[in-house]
Design an enzyme around this catalytic site. Structure first.
Site, mmCIF file in Angstrom:
data_model
loop_
_atom_site.group_PDB
_atom_site.id
_atom_site.type_symbol
_atom_site.label_atom_id
_atom_site.label_comp_id
_atom_site.label_asym_id
_atom_site.label_seq_id
_atom_site.Cartn_x
_atom_site.Cartn_y
_atom_site.Cartn_z
ATOM 1 N N HIS A 54 0.857 -1.193 0.000
ATOM 2 C CA HIS A 54 0.000 0.000 0.000
ATOM 3 C C HIS A 54 0.886 1.234 0.000
ATOM 4 C CE1 HIS A 54 0.782 -0.664 4.274
ATOM 5 N NE2 HIS A 54 0.302 0.531 4.575
ATOM 6 N N HIS A 56 1.411 3.948 2.027
ATOM 7 C CA HIS A 56 1.934 4.707 3.157
ATOM 8 C C HIS A 56 3.460 4.805 3.094
ATOM 9 C CE1 HIS A 56 -1.912 4.017 5.764
ATOM 10 N NE2 HIS A 56 -2.031 5.021 4.929
ATOM 11 N N ASP A 58 5.867 4.692 5.164
ATOM 12 C CA ASP A 58 6.717 3.706 5.832
ATOM 13 C C ASP A 58 6.668 2.341 5.150
ATOM 14 O OD1 ASP A 58 4.082 3.260 6.715
ATOM 15 O OD2 ASP A 58 4.717 2.537 8.678
ATOM 16 N N HIS A 113 -7.539 -1.040 5.646
ATOM 17 C CA HIS A 113 -6.531 -0.113 6.167
ATOM 18 C C HIS A 113 -6.375 1.047 5.193
ATOM 19 C CE1 HIS A 113 -2.979 1.233 8.304
ATOM 20 N NE2 HIS A 113 -2.218 1.099 7.225
ATOM 21 N N HIS A 170 4.930 -4.833 10.861
ATOM 22 C CA HIS A 170 5.281 -4.104 12.085
ATOM 23 C C HIS A 170 5.410 -5.063 13.264
ATOM 24 C CE1 HIS A 170 4.714 0.057 10.641
ATOM 25 N NE2 HIS A 170 3.760 -0.452 9.892
#
Length: 252
Positions: A54, A56, A58, A113, A170
């Site tokens: 995705h 984002h 990070d 998300h 994560h």
């Protein structure tokens, strides 16, 4: 295919897929480039693919620096994320297959998300790279999607074979399980998992990967059909259970 887990930033994992027979590699969700470049040099491997789940930062922050060194690497991401993925060259949709040398991954569309989130599932080796949709003991926040979308996405993942290894992006496991105990505290599998994870984190060891089977037994976001979670949510409707538990986790 070797999977090398690179801890970066505060709690991210970047995954380097290494094929020693061809001296090539692919990377999943490169948050930053430097550790990837260092590992590629150590392995004497060329980067041929970047797999993004995705948009984002990070998860894509390392794309451009990696492409500066390996300009012919293909950049894979969801077609829904067109314009949001640095250097994207391949737009993917649900059900497509992607190749890394001899290794084939199925593209799973798992929004919730974000609206364009995808996952990469390698059925032959039993490896799932799921970004921020499914975490060890948790799931991603609903930034762009709805509870109904996240429910459908998690249900897809829940149905994968139980030995499937879950490579999430994560190291959130300990906090996720602390929350899980507040809504599913009588679950003996969860209690045992929490103790094991606590021990691992005390010595700085990763708690990822987990397995789909372990998630099904202990992750509250895959257990919307269990009485304890329904009682905690005050509903038996799956999307409402998920929405309520996610809201509780947001404020935990």
């Amino acid at each position: 295919m070797r999977i090398l887990q690179l801890p970066v930033l505060r709690d991210n994992y970047v995954y380097l897929l290494h094929d020693p027979d061809t001296a090539t590699a692919a990377v999943v969700d490169p948050a930053v480039a430097e550790p990837v470049l260092e590992k590629l040099a150590e392995l004497q491997a060329d980067l041929v693919a970047i797999f993004n789940t995705h948009h984002h930062h990070d998860h894509v922050g390392g794309n451009q620096p990696l492409l500066a060194r390996y300009p012919y690497a293909a950049v894979y991401a969801s077609g829904v994320d067109r314009g949001r993925i640095p250097g994207q060259t391949v737009e993917l949709a649900a059900g497509q297959m992607v190749q890394f040398n001899r290794h084939t991954a199925q593209v799973l569309f798992v929004p919730g998300h974000t609206r364009g989130h995808i996952a990469y599932y390698f059925p032959e080796s039993g490896d799932l790279f799921c970004g921020d949709t499914l975490f060890a003991g948790g799931c991603g926040r609903l930034f762009e999607g709805t509870p109904q979308q996240m429910l459908g996405s998690l249900d897809q993942l829940r149905q994968l074979p139980e030995p499937t290894r879950v490579w999430c992006a994560h190291e959130y496991t300990l906090n996720n399980l602390k929350f899980a105990l507040t809504v599913d505290g009588d679950n003996p599998d969860l209690q045992a998992r929490y103790r094991a994870v606590e021990t691992l984190r005390q010595v700085g060891s990763p708690t990822v990967p987990s397995t789909i089977g372990e998630e099904r037994r202990t992750n509250p976001f895959l257990r919307w059909d269990q009485p304890a979670l329904q009682a905690a949510a005050g509903s038996q409707e799956p999307d409402r259970v998920l929405a309520r538990i996610r809201s509780m986790k947001d404020h935990f």
